[in-house]
Design a protein around this motif. Structure first.
Motif, PDB file in Angstrom:
ATOM      1  N   SER A  55       0.847  -1.184   0.000  1.00  0.00           N
ATOM      2  CA  SER A  55       0.000   0.000   0.000  1.00  0.00           C
ATOM      3  C   SER A  55       0.885   1.238   0.000  1.00  0.00           C
ATOM      4  O   SER A  55       1.958   1.239   0.619  1.00  0.00           O
ATOM      5  N   GLU A  56       0.450   2.273  -0.682  1.00  0.00           N
ATOM      6  CA  GLU A  56       1.252   3.501  -0.755  1.00  0.00           C
ATOM      7  C   GLU A  56       1.188   4.327   0.521  1.00  0.00           C
ATOM      8  O   GLU A  56       2.010   5.216   0.715  1.00  0.00           O
ATOM      9  N   ASP A  57       0.218   4.047   1.401  1.00  0.00           N
ATOM     10  CA  ASP A  57       0.102   4.843   2.622  1.00  0.00           C
ATOM     11  C   ASP A  57       0.891   4.252   3.797  1.00  0.00           C
ATOM     12  O   ASP A  57       0.821   4.746   4.905  1.00  0.00           O
ATOM     13  N   ILE A  58       1.697   3.230   3.546  1.00  0.00           N
ATOM     14  CA  ILE A  58       2.548   2.651   4.589  1.00  0.00           C
ATOM     15  C   ILE A  58       3.717   3.601   4.861  1.00  0.00           C
ATOM     16  O   ILE A  58       4.323   4.137   3.943  1.00  0.00           O
ATOM     17  N   ASP A  59       4.019   3.790   6.134  1.00  0.00           N
ATOM     18  CA  ASP A  59       5.129   4.651   6.549  1.00  0.00           C
ATOM     19  C   ASP A  59       6.444   3.899   6.334  1.00  0.00           C
ATOM     20  O   ASP A  59       6.889   3.128   7.192  1.00  0.00           O
ATOM     21  N   LEU A  60       7.076   4.114   5.180  1.00  0.00           N
ATOM     22  CA  LEU A  60       8.304   3.401   4.843  1.00  0.00           C
ATOM     23  C   LEU A  60       9.477   3.844   5.720  1.00  0.00           C
ATOM     24  O   LEU A  60      10.373   3.054   6.003  1.00  0.00           O
ATOM     25  N   ASP A  61       9.463   5.087   6.173  1.00  0.00           N
ATOM     26  CA  ASP A  61      10.511   5.545   7.091  1.00  0.00           C
ATOM     27  C   ASP A  61      10.500   4.706   8.365  1.00  0.00           C
ATOM     28  O   ASP A  61      11.551   4.279   8.844  1.00  0.00           O
ATOM     29  N   GLU A  62       9.317   4.477   8.900  1.00  0.00           N
ATOM     30  CA  GLU A  62       9.198   3.672  10.114  1.00  0.00           C
ATOM     31  C   GLU A  62       9.548   2.206   9.847  1.00  0.00           C
ATOM     32  O   GLU A  62      10.175   1.546  10.671  1.00  0.00           O
ATOM     33  N   ALA A  63       9.151   1.706   8.681  1.00  0.00           N
ATOM     34  CA  ALA A  63       9.496   0.324   8.317  1.00  0.00           C
ATOM     35  C   ALA A  63      11.007   0.159   8.246  1.00  0.00           C
ATOM     36  O   ALA A  63      11.560  -0.822   8.768  1.00  0.00           O
ATOM     37  N   VAL A  64      11.698   1.108   7.625  1.00  0.00           N
ATOM     38  CA  VAL A  64      13.160   1.063   7.540  1.00  0.00           C
ATOM     39  C   VAL A  64      13.769   1.127   8.937  1.00  0.00           C
ATOM     40  O   VAL A  64      14.698   0.382   9.261  1.00  0.00           O
ATOM     41  N   ASN A  65      13.250   1.987   9.766  1.00  0.00           N
ATOM     42  CA  ASN A  65      13.741   2.117  11.140  1.00  0.00           C
ATOM     43  C   ASN A  65      13.604   0.793  11.893  1.00  0.00           C
ATOM     44  O   ASN A  65      14.538   0.347  12.563  1.00  0.00           O
ATOM     45  N   ARG A  66      12.469   0.151  11.766  1.00  0.00           N
ATOM     46  CA  ARG A  66      12.247  -1.116  12.472  1.00  0.00           C
ATOM     47  C   ARG A  66      13.093  -2.245  11.892  1.00  0.00           C
ATOM     48  O   ARG A  66      13.660  -3.048  12.633  1.00  0.00           O
TER      49      ARG A  66
END
Length: 144
Positions: A55-66
């Motif tokens: 989905s385009e509304d996923i926070d990729l910054d947070e995903a990368v951080n995790r």
């Protein structure tokens, strides 16, 4: 522009017949860390795991951080997805990197062509993309 996360699993490649087990454990740990952000598809290929948000509304910054905190990852990076066409690769590179390149002093392009049917080899891809970036940002110096 669609973004993905590329994961390099490093020494897991040395695990021989157990490699798949270790890669699966790594994927399971990553999935556990980012599942609350949304749905992701994980793909394994040549010591690289691709993490693609669905989905385009996923926070990729947070995903990368995790994902960066998962044990077993040698390196990771964000990447833009584009078609296998040299002009589109150059355009995507410019679009994806333009904000960072405005303030950079130097840059280097590296590529690793996995599709040997693509008409450009890895050094030719670097030359082509680097040339387009240098043309668009003449203040930059190439740092090889």
């Amino acid at each position: 522009m669609k973004e993905i996360i590329l994961i390099k699993d490093g020494e897991l490649a040395l695990k021989g017949l157990n490699r798949c087990t270790f890669e699966d454990a790594l994927i399971r740990n990553m999935r556990e860390r980012i599942s609350s952000l949304g749905e992701f598809v994980f793909r394994k290929s040549q010591s690289v795991i691709t993490v693609e948000p669905q989905s385009e509304d996923i926070d990729l910054d947070e995903a990368v951080n995790r994902v960066s905190k998962v044990f077993g990852i040698a390196a990771f990076s964000r990447a833009a997805v584009c078609e296998k066409d040299m002009e589109k690769i150059c355009d995507t590179a410019w679009e994806y990197l333009k904000d960072d390149l405005m303030f950079a002093k130097s840059f280097k392009v590296t590529s690793k062509r996995s599709d040997k049917n693509f008409p450009f080899n890895s050094p030719a891809i670097c030359d082509e993309v680097g040339g387009k970036i240098l043309e668009a940002f003449p203040h930059l110096k190439v740092d090889v």
